[in-house]
Design a protein around this motif. Sequence first.
Motif, PDB file in Angstrom:
ATOM      1  N   GLY A 227       0.800  -1.221   0.000  1.00  0.00           N
ATOM      2  CA  GLY A 227       0.000   0.000   0.000  1.00  0.00           C
ATOM      3  C   GLY A 227       0.830   1.268   0.000  1.00  0.00           C
ATOM      4  N   LEU A 228       1.913   1.334   0.785  1.00  0.00           N
ATOM      5  CA  LEU A 228       2.695   2.553   0.917  1.00  0.00           C
ATOM      6  C   LEU A 228       3.403   2.906  -0.385  1.00  0.00           C
ATOM      7  CD1 LEU A 228       3.755   4.844   2.634  1.00  0.00           C
ATOM      8  CD2 LEU A 228       5.626   3.341   3.400  1.00  0.00           C
ATOM      9  N   ILE A 229       4.070   1.938  -1.002  1.00  0.00           N
ATOM     10  CA  ILE A 229       4.805   2.213  -2.222  1.00  0.00           C
ATOM     11  C   ILE A 229       3.857   2.601  -3.358  1.00  0.00           C
ATOM     12  CG2 ILE A 229       4.827  -0.175  -3.071  1.00  0.00           C
ATOM     13  CD1 ILE A 229       7.717   2.345  -3.304  1.00  0.00           C
ATOM     14  N   VAL A 230       2.665   1.989  -3.388  1.00  0.00           N
ATOM     15  CA  VAL A 230       1.671   2.345  -4.404  1.00  0.00           C
ATOM     16  C   VAL A 230       1.169   3.769  -4.179  1.00  0.00           C
ATOM     17  CG1 VAL A 230      -0.635   1.833  -5.294  1.00  0.00           C
ATOM     18  CG2 VAL A 230       0.958  -0.023  -4.851  1.00  0.00           C
ATOM     19  N   PHE A 231       0.950   4.119  -2.912  1.00  0.00           N
ATOM     20  CA  PHE A 231       0.492   5.470  -2.599  1.00  0.00           C
ATOM     21  C   PHE A 231       1.528   6.507  -3.041  1.00  0.00           C
ATOM     22  CE2 PHE A 231       0.150   9.083   0.379  1.00  0.00           C
ATOM     23  CZ  PHE A 231      -1.152   9.480   0.097  1.00  0.00           C
ATOM     24  N   VAL A 232       2.800   6.238  -2.777  1.00  0.00           N
ATOM     25  CA  VAL A 232       3.868   7.147  -3.205  1.00  0.00           C
ATOM     26  C   VAL A 232       3.860   7.287  -4.729  1.00  0.00           C
ATOM     27  CG1 VAL A 232       6.372   7.459  -3.350  1.00  0.00           C
ATOM     28  CG2 VAL A 232       5.324   6.701  -1.206  1.00  0.00           C
ATOM     29  N   ALA A 233       3.719   6.165  -5.429  1.00  0.00           N
ATOM     30  CA  ALA A 233       3.697   6.189  -6.895  1.00  0.00           C
ATOM     31  C   ALA A 233       2.520   7.011  -7.420  1.00  0.00           C
ATOM     32  CB  ALA A 233       3.625   4.765  -7.447  1.00  0.00           C
ATOM     33  N   VAL A 234       1.362   6.834  -6.812  1.00  0.00           N
ATOM     34  CA  VAL A 234       0.161   7.539  -7.255  1.00  0.00           C
ATOM     35  C   VAL A 234       0.268   9.040  -7.002  1.00  0.00           C
ATOM     36  CG1 VAL A 234      -2.282   7.884  -6.692  1.00  0.00           C
ATOM     37  CG2 VAL A 234      -1.426   5.586  -7.131  1.00  0.00           C
ATOM     38  N   VAL A 235       0.750   9.426  -5.828  1.00  0.00           N
ATOM     39  CA  VAL A 235       0.890  10.848  -5.500  1.00  0.00           C
ATOM     40  C   VAL A 235       1.878  11.526  -6.453  1.00  0.00           C
ATOM     41  CG1 VAL A 235       1.692  12.492  -3.760  1.00  0.00           C
ATOM     42  CG2 VAL A 235       0.242  10.576  -3.080  1.00  0.00           C
ATOM     43  N   LEU A 236       2.992  10.871  -6.726  1.00  0.00           N
ATOM     44  CA  LEU A 236       3.969  11.412  -7.672  1.00  0.00           C
ATOM     45  C   LEU A 236       3.377  11.523  -9.076  1.00  0.00           C
ATOM     46  CD1 LEU A 236       7.237   9.525  -6.626  1.00  0.00           C
ATOM     47  CD2 LEU A 236       6.784  11.976  -6.379  1.00  0.00           C
ATOM     48  N   HIS A 237       2.683  10.490  -9.505  1.00  0.00           N
ATOM     49  CA  HIS A 237       2.106  10.439 -10.843  1.00  0.00           C
ATOM     50  C   HIS A 237       1.101  11.569 -11.044  1.00  0.00           C
ATOM     51  CE1 HIS A 237       0.409   7.562 -14.159  1.00  0.00           C
ATOM     52  NE2 HIS A 237       1.083   8.570 -14.650  1.00  0.00           N
ATOM     53  N   ASN A 238       0.169  11.688 -10.125  1.00  0.00           N
ATOM     54  CA  ASN A 238      -0.877  12.700 -10.221  1.00  0.00           C
ATOM     55  C   ASN A 238      -0.308  14.113 -10.058  1.00  0.00           C
ATOM     56  OD1 ASN A 238      -3.072  14.161  -7.971  1.00  0.00           O
ATOM     57  ND2 ASN A 238      -3.711  13.793 -10.073  1.00  0.00           N
ATOM     58  N   GLY A 239       0.534  14.296  -9.047  1.00  0.00           N
ATOM     59  CA  GLY A 239       1.079  15.625  -8.773  1.00  0.00           C
ATOM     60  C   GLY A 239       1.954  16.146  -9.897  1.00  0.00           C
ATOM     61  N   LEU A 240       2.839  15.296 -10.414  1.00  0.00           N
ATOM     62  CA  LEU A 240       3.703  15.697 -11.516  1.00  0.00           C
ATOM     63  C   LEU A 240       2.899  15.918 -12.797  1.00  0.00           C
ATOM     64  CD1 LEU A 240       6.788  13.372 -10.908  1.00  0.00           C
ATOM     65  CD2 LEU A 240       6.674  15.860 -10.589  1.00  0.00           C
ATOM     66  N   GLY A 241       1.827  15.135 -12.985  1.00  0.00           N
ATOM     67  CA  GLY A 241       0.963  15.322 -14.150  1.00  0.00           C
ATOM     68  C   GLY A 241       0.296  16.690 -14.135  1.00  0.00           C
ATOM     69  N   LEU A 242      -0.256  17.067 -12.978  1.00  0.00           N
ATOM     70  CA  LEU A 242      -0.870  18.393 -12.847  1.00  0.00           C
ATOM     71  C   LEU A 242       0.161  19.502 -13.092  1.00  0.00           C
ATOM     72  CD1 LEU A 242      -3.025  17.786  -9.629  1.00  0.00           C
ATOM     73  CD2 LEU A 242      -3.918  18.201 -11.931  1.00  0.00           C
ATOM     74  N   VAL A 292      -6.170   3.162  -5.903  1.00  0.00           N
ATOM     75  CA  VAL A 292      -5.613   4.233  -5.076  1.00  0.00           C
ATOM     76  C   VAL A 292      -5.693   5.566  -5.814  1.00  0.00           C
ATOM     77  CG1 VAL A 292      -3.537   5.082  -3.895  1.00  0.00           C
ATOM     78  CG2 VAL A 292      -4.089   2.636  -3.875  1.00  0.00           C
ATOM     79  N   PHE A 293      -5.440   5.535  -7.121  1.00  0.00           N
ATOM     80  CA  PHE A 293      -5.512   6.748  -7.937  1.00  0.00           C
ATOM     81  C   PHE A 293      -6.926   7.312  -7.914  1.00  0.00           C
ATOM     82  CE2 PHE A 293      -5.139   9.603 -11.475  1.00  0.00           C
ATOM     83  CZ  PHE A 293      -3.791   9.884 -11.599  1.00  0.00           C
ATOM     84  N   SER A 294      -7.945   6.435  -7.937  1.00  0.00           N
ATOM     85  CA  SER A 294      -9.342   6.882  -7.911  1.00  0.00           C
ATOM     86  C   SER A 294      -9.626   7.733  -6.694  1.00  0.00           C
ATOM     87  CB  SER A 294     -10.291   5.674  -7.924  1.00  0.00           C
ATOM     88  OG  SER A 294     -10.240   4.999  -9.140  1.00  0.00           O
ATOM     89  N   VAL A 295      -9.077   7.317  -5.563  1.00  0.00           N
ATOM     90  CA  VAL A 295      -9.282   8.077  -4.327  1.00  0.00           C
ATOM     91  C   VAL A 295      -8.452   9.363  -4.352  1.00  0.00           C
ATOM     92  CG1 VAL A 295      -9.086   8.049  -1.819  1.00  0.00           C
ATOM     93  CG2 VAL A 295      -9.755   5.962  -3.034  1.00  0.00           C
ATOM     94  N   TRP A 296      -7.169   9.214  -4.655  1.00  0.00           N
ATOM     95  CA  TRP A 296      -6.251  10.344  -4.497  1.00  0.00           C
ATOM     96  C   TRP A 296      -6.504  11.479  -5.483  1.00  0.00           C
ATOM     97  CZ3 TRP A 296      -3.397  12.670  -1.180  1.00  0.00           C
ATOM     98  CH2 TRP A 296      -2.516  13.663  -1.608  1.00  0.00           C
ATOM     99  N   HIS A 297      -6.723  11.158  -6.781  1.00  0.00           N
ATOM    100  CA  HIS A 297      -6.799  12.258  -7.753  1.00  0.00           C
ATOM    101  C   HIS A 297      -8.063  13.087  -7.571  1.00  0.00           C
ATOM    102  CE1 HIS A 297      -9.285  10.727 -11.462  1.00  0.00           C
ATOM    103  NE2 HIS A 297      -9.771  10.237 -10.362  1.00  0.00           N
ATOM    104  N   ASN A 298      -9.081  12.505  -6.939  1.00  0.00           N
ATOM    105  CA  ASN A 298     -10.268  13.301  -6.641  1.00  0.00           C
ATOM    106  C   ASN A 298     -10.044  14.202  -5.427  1.00  0.00           C
ATOM    107  OD1 ASN A 298     -12.448  12.507  -8.597  1.00  0.00           O
ATOM    108  ND2 ASN A 298     -11.817  10.493  -7.893  1.00  0.00           N
TER     109      ASN A 298
END
Length: 322
Positions: A227-242, A292-298
């Motif tokens: 869960g932790l490593i996936v969360f880090v990946a998702v936050v980086l992916h979404n944040g850098l994309g924006l 995880v992306f579904s939760v975080w990017h919203n």
Amino acid sequence: MHSTAPARPDRTARIAVTVFPLLVLIAGIIGFALPGPSSTLGPAVPWLLGAIMFCMGLTLTLPDFARIAKRPWMVLVGVVLQYGIMPFLAWVIALTLQLPPELAAGVILVGCAPGGTASNVVTYLSRGDTALSVTVTTCSTLLAPIATPLLTLWIAGAILEVPFQPMMISILQTVLIPVIGGIVVRLVFRSLIVKIQGVFPWLSTIAISLIVAAVVAGSADQIAQAGLIVFVAVVLHNGLGLLLGYLVAWSMRMTQRERRAISVEVGMQNSGLAASLAAAHFSPLAALPAAVFSVWHNLSGAVFAMIMGRKPITDEPNENPR
């Protein structure tokens, strides 16, 4: 009458996008805490995704497509950035974090998905160019049956077998056909659809929440481990994309409204589609990044809208700051 008609759908959209992250978060918690009952939703995921896409089709009008002809280069830029930045970021993040093959494929699949349906509402709330957002989302969604499996095969094919043709058929069935169906229904029953269009954001919100619950339930054991490593990946992916979406739009001298639209279009993905494809063609573990992306990017989208929505538009002389 005409001047007040849009108010109710706008208010409904505001409420839906505000409640959306909370509902998705609750759905994820339920899926994790009660994996048995929640996993029964698994077979319904493609149908739920089809319902979301059908609702999207119901919101599209002929003027939405006419905007493509008015600003083709702008739409082209948005689509190219959507299918360029996010897949590239996914590949870099997967390599940098040394993700296992299935998790890497899941992150890449999220990156190769079209723009998320919530991006239009987030763009509206952030006072961005909503027409541009709708048009880019529409074009990236219509291109998804080819672009998503092709990009996934190209980037993830070296680490995991990618079923190109089955994936393309899945997207046709769950994305393109429902969207076209929604457009046709709106054309035939326009007056009725206009009266009830405030319901569509809620139907989409509920459907995405159910998808998240099902996907999280299917990978509950893996969440505890990865869960932790996936969360880090998702936050980086979404944040850098924006961030990159905004910076590229700024470098191309786009207006502030256009920058906000492009930023949201790049950073927010159709994670429901990615989760459905990962669960159907890879494994529950591969669907974890999309869940995880579904939760975080919203959540991040709501914060983006809150910050940007309060900033005045300084490059439009007639704009009155809120």
